[in-house]
Enzyme design. Structure first.
Site, PDB file in Angstrom:
ATOM      1  N   GLU A   1      -5.620   9.731   9.688  1.00  0.00           N
ATOM      2  CA  GLU A   1      -4.471   9.257  10.075  1.00  0.00           C
ATOM      3  C   GLU A   1      -4.280  10.073  11.817  1.00  0.00           C
ATOM      4  O   GLU A   1      -3.352  10.463  12.367  1.00  0.00           O
ATOM      5  CB  GLU A   1      -4.211   9.298   9.085  1.00  0.00           C
ATOM      6  CG  GLU A   1      -3.758   9.245   7.973  1.00  0.00           C
ATOM      7  CD  GLU A   1      -2.437   8.639   7.010  1.00  0.00           C
ATOM      8  OE1 GLU A   1      -1.565   9.290   6.557  1.00  0.00           O
ATOM      9  OE2 GLU A   1      -2.657   7.269   6.331  1.00  0.00           O
TER      10      GLU A   1
ATOM     11  N   ASP B   1       0.419  -1.090  -0.226  1.00  0.00           N
ATOM     12  CA  ASP B   1       0.060   0.201  -0.065  1.00  0.00           C
ATOM     13  C   ASP B   1       0.716   1.312   0.497  1.00  0.00           C
ATOM     14  O   ASP B   1       2.120   1.522   0.114  1.00  0.00           O
ATOM     15  CB  ASP B   1      -0.873   0.066   1.152  1.00  0.00           C
ATOM     16  CG  ASP B   1      -1.829   1.073   0.922  1.00  0.00           C
ATOM     17  OD1 ASP B   1      -2.433   1.620   0.327  1.00  0.00           O
ATOM     18  OD2 ASP B   1      -1.898   1.821   2.259  1.00  0.00           O
ATOM     19  N   SER B   2       0.313   2.353  -0.207  1.00  0.00           N
ATOM     20  CA  SER B   2       0.903   3.652  -0.153  1.00  0.00           C
ATOM     21  C   SER B   2       1.874   4.005   1.362  1.00  0.00           C
ATOM     22  O   SER B   2       2.721   4.336   1.606  1.00  0.00           O
ATOM     23  CB  SER B   2       0.229   4.878  -1.049  1.00  0.00           C
ATOM     24  OG  SER B   2      -1.252   4.921   0.320  1.00  0.00           O
TER      25      SER B   2
ATOM     26  N   TYR C   1      -0.913   8.044  -2.455  1.00  0.00           N
ATOM     27  CA  TYR C   1      -0.929   8.119  -4.292  1.00  0.00           C
ATOM     28  C   TYR C   1      -2.473   8.602  -4.495  1.00  0.00           C
ATOM     29  O   TYR C   1      -2.356   8.232  -5.167  1.00  0.00           O
ATOM     30  CB  TYR C   1      -1.174   6.618  -4.331  1.00  0.00           C
ATOM     31  CG  TYR C   1       0.348   6.074  -4.486  1.00  0.00           C
ATOM     32  CD1 TYR C   1       1.494   6.629  -3.627  1.00  0.00           C
ATOM     33  CD2 TYR C   1       0.243   4.371  -4.422  1.00  0.00           C
ATOM     34  CE1 TYR C   1       2.769   5.334  -3.307  1.00  0.00           C
ATOM     35  CE2 TYR C   1       1.327   3.871  -4.364  1.00  0.00           C
ATOM     36  CZ  TYR C   1       2.619   4.283  -3.501  1.00  0.00           C
ATOM     37  OH  TYR C   1       3.890   3.703  -3.628  1.00  0.00           O
ATOM     38  N   GLY C   2      -3.170   8.719  -3.269  1.00  0.00           N
ATOM     39  CA  GLY C   2      -4.726   9.097  -3.724  1.00  0.00           C
ATOM     40  C   GLY C   2      -5.341  10.422  -4.584  1.00  0.00           C
ATOM     41  O   GLY C   2      -5.608  10.465  -5.418  1.00  0.00           O
TER      42      GLY C   2
ATOM     43  N   CYS D   1     -11.998   2.729  -0.546  1.00  0.00           N
ATOM     44  CA  CYS D   1     -10.584   3.501   0.017  1.00  0.00           C
ATOM     45  C   CYS D   1     -10.503   2.399   1.423  1.00  0.00           C
ATOM     46  O   CYS D   1     -10.882   2.150   1.995  1.00  0.00           O
ATOM     47  CB  CYS D   1     -10.028   4.603   0.231  1.00  0.00           C
ATOM     48  SG  CYS D   1      -8.800   5.100   0.680  1.00  0.00           S
ATOM     49  N   THR D   2      -8.945   1.854   2.001  1.00  0.00           N
ATOM     50  CA  THR D   2      -8.428   1.788   2.481  1.00  0.00           C
ATOM     51  C   THR D   2      -8.787   1.789   4.265  1.00  0.00           C
ATOM     52  O   THR D   2      -8.704   1.352   4.956  1.00  0.00           O
ATOM     53  CB  THR D   2      -6.747   0.715   2.336  1.00  0.00           C
ATOM     54  OG1 THR D   2      -6.176   1.827   2.285  1.00  0.00           O
ATOM     55  CG2 THR D   2      -7.073   0.191   1.604  1.00  0.00           C
ATOM     56  N   HIS D   3      -8.617   3.211   4.176  1.00  0.00           N
ATOM     57  CA  HIS D   3      -8.412   3.931   5.362  1.00  0.00           C
ATOM     58  C   HIS D   3     -10.660   3.980   5.703  1.00  0.00           C
ATOM     59  O   HIS D   3     -10.666   4.648   6.531  1.00  0.00           O
ATOM     60  CB  HIS D   3      -8.394   5.418   5.014  1.00  0.00           C
ATOM     61  CG  HIS D   3      -6.615   5.295   5.198  1.00  0.00           C
ATOM     62  ND1 HIS D   3      -5.926   5.159   4.094  1.00  0.00           N
ATOM     63  CD2 HIS D   3      -6.299   5.968   6.314  1.00  0.00           C
ATOM     64  CE1 HIS D   3      -4.486   5.800   4.843  1.00  0.00           C
ATOM     65  NE2 HIS D   3      -4.510   6.474   5.185  1.00  0.00           N
TER      66      HIS D   3
ATOM     67  N   CYS E   1      -4.326  -0.994  -1.927  1.00  0.00           N
ATOM     68  CA  CYS E   1      -4.522   0.263  -1.845  1.00  0.00           C
ATOM     69  C   CYS E   1      -5.293   0.538  -3.298  1.00  0.00           C
ATOM     70  O   CYS E   1      -5.155   0.068  -4.241  1.00  0.00           O
ATOM     71  CB  CYS E   1      -2.757   1.209  -3.023  1.00  0.00           C
ATOM     72  SG  CYS E   1      -3.135   2.928  -2.774  1.00  0.00           S
ATOM     73  N   ASN E   2      -6.427   1.088  -3.509  1.00  0.00           N
ATOM     74  CA  ASN E   2      -7.021   1.148  -4.217  1.00  0.00           C
ATOM     75  C   ASN E   2      -7.030   2.037  -5.674  1.00  0.00           C
ATOM     76  O   ASN E   2      -7.217   1.886  -6.904  1.00  0.00           O
ATOM     77  CB  ASN E   2      -8.802   1.795  -3.712  1.00  0.00           C
ATOM     78  CG  ASN E   2      -9.170   0.945  -3.044  1.00  0.00           C
ATOM     79  OD1 ASN E   2     -10.068   0.107  -3.692  1.00  0.00           O
ATOM     80  ND2 ASN E   2      -9.422   0.758  -1.436  1.00  0.00           N
ATOM     81  N   THR E   3      -6.601   3.183  -5.067  1.00  0.00           N
ATOM     82  CA  THR E   3      -5.621   4.105  -6.139  1.00  0.00           C
ATOM     83  C   THR E   3      -4.415   3.538  -7.013  1.00  0.00           C
ATOM     84  O   THR E   3      -5.077   3.211  -7.798  1.00  0.00           O
ATOM     85  CB  THR E   3      -5.143   5.093  -5.529  1.00  0.00           C
ATOM     86  OG1 THR E   3      -6.042   6.055  -4.561  1.00  0.00           O
ATOM     87  CG2 THR E   3      -4.318   6.180  -6.831  1.00  0.00           C
TER      88      THR E   3
END
Lengths: 277, 277
Positions: free
Chosen positions: B159, B10-11, B42-43, B191-193, B73-75
């Site tokens: 975050e 992931d980023s 990355y988004g 998005c993973t967040h 990472c979706n992006t």
């Protein structure tokens, strides 16, 4: 030599607030801007990583033949100023912490100063130690109180255009209430994005608190330094040229840049750092 | 071969929500995680830059001898899945968009699906086209409505630990009101967040809207794919090992990682990508 450009770099768009002030004070100078948008932000990355990036950024500008480098990023200034001076000993390098610290010491009356900045800049302790140095050098006696606060959500809020919204007011309240209650009379905006939140911050802190914009202070010192060294581009008749370089071509740059710079970024060029050497 | 680790990248920290789900479903598998924290996020970066980073990330994991790569990472999934498959043709690669799209199509009743994700993922149109493909492949007739919304402030809020605050509720209201009023019955957290904001999002969308967690869907498909290919680590008696690699050593990683992963990240190793080749 005097007609060579001034190089300005930042992790992204934030340094354009510095470029705007430099342009205002020095209309004849040629300016070359580099935004490291492929690796932005620097504010929550480590000392080692930010130093490495900053040296690559400066190397790029030196390749463009600049006569001076302005580190228009407080985090890079806090972490990398000495690495930059060590790596490029002949090059005049102006960073953001010194100018902001000097302006804050000049502004305060009660010697109680607040500093807001990124996690990296606050964690480095750079503003705190520089402000103490300036006080010590000025020879005035007495206690000095320096309160610092990292404001990690301010940069994304500015980049999303939330300059004066209820969301931003709530976030500012969270970050600034402690500083206000501590009775500071001077607050350093220690990140190039923060001047865009000046209205919200000023409302919250009240009229008795002076806001020090480190971008303004750095631009002022850039002019002083060039004049002092006889390096101003004084023969020029026409306005200075501007060129813009970014490491990532996201379409956002132009759009956000307009807010920061006050005009469009013509001549925007994509460049590669790091893996390209 | 079957005892080789699964690589997950992931980023930054976000992919740990995927790792957590993979661990839950596949307790015996060895897992190697890479977070590109020196270049996060990355988004909001471009297709070209995200593709380059993703290929370097995958190359690193292949150097660790992984049997499969999960693009957590979706992006990176939206921008780089085909570049990754082209560059590493022999390697099983699972990305996030397909699993999320399939789960959304399975969940919807009124064929009105919302997708929230980063600026990059939404701009790529990846979820929209994948959802339409899945519908087309299923052979069911009728209109399909897909509404998308970029939520750029969600990642910084998560975050900063603003998981359930008034600030986050205001931001969510801004992003989600249009989707709610459009009458979607399924919302992809692309998005993973975003799963960490599930409470706020669910409150706002109401009980009639199914939330699809693309991390859960991707973990499920990881298990299905390995089982189908006879690549599961079935002989193992002990729980699988875990190792963590980051490209920047900011102390934040461990602190944030605990929230995402549910436990500490032991064996955290700093690695260099890009300029190291």
């Amino acid at each position: 030599m005097n007609s060579l450009p001034i190089g300005i770099f930042d992790s992204g768009v934030g340094g354009l607030t510095v470029m705007r002030e430099v342009r205002r004070l020095l209309p004849a100078e040629h300016l070359v801007y580099l935004g490291d948008t492929a690796r932005v932000p620097y504010g929550n990355k480590s000392h080692a990583t930010v130093s490495r990036y900053a040296v690559e950024d400066a190397q790029f500008l030196i390749g463009k033949g600049v006569k001076m480098i302005v580190v228009a990023c407080n985090t890079a200034s806090a972490f990398a100023a000495s690495a930059l001076r060590g790596t490029f000993p002949g090059m005049p390098i102006l960073e953001m912490i010194g100018p902001g610290a000097r302006a804050a010491v000049a502004a305060t009356r009660n010697r109680r100063i607040g500093v807001i900045a990124t996690v990296g800049t606050i964690g480095s302790g750079a503003y705190e130690s520089r402000i103490r140095e300036v006080f010590a050098a000025s020879g005035t006696a007495g206690e000095v109180e320096i309160l610092t606060q990292a404001c990690p959500l301010f940069v994304p809020l500015v980049e999303e255009g939330e300059l004066n919204s209820e969301i931003t007011r709530l976030v500012a309240l969270k970050y600034l209430t402690g500083l206000r209650e501590a009775g500071i009379d001077t607050l350093v905006l220690g990140c190039t994005h923060y001047p865009l939140l000046r209205t919200v911050i000023a409302d919250l802190m009240g009229p008795e608190v002076t806001l020090v914009d480190s971008a303004e202070s750095a631009a002022l010192e850039t002019a002083v330094l060039l004049r002092d060294r006889g390096m101003l581009n004084e023969s020029a008749q026409a306005p200075g040229a501007e060129s813009f370089h970014v490491t990532d071509a996201a379409p956002r740059f132009n759009q956000i840049a307009r807010t920061f710079l006050g005009h469009d970024t013509e001549q925007l060029e994509l460049v590669e750092l790091g893996s390209a050497g």
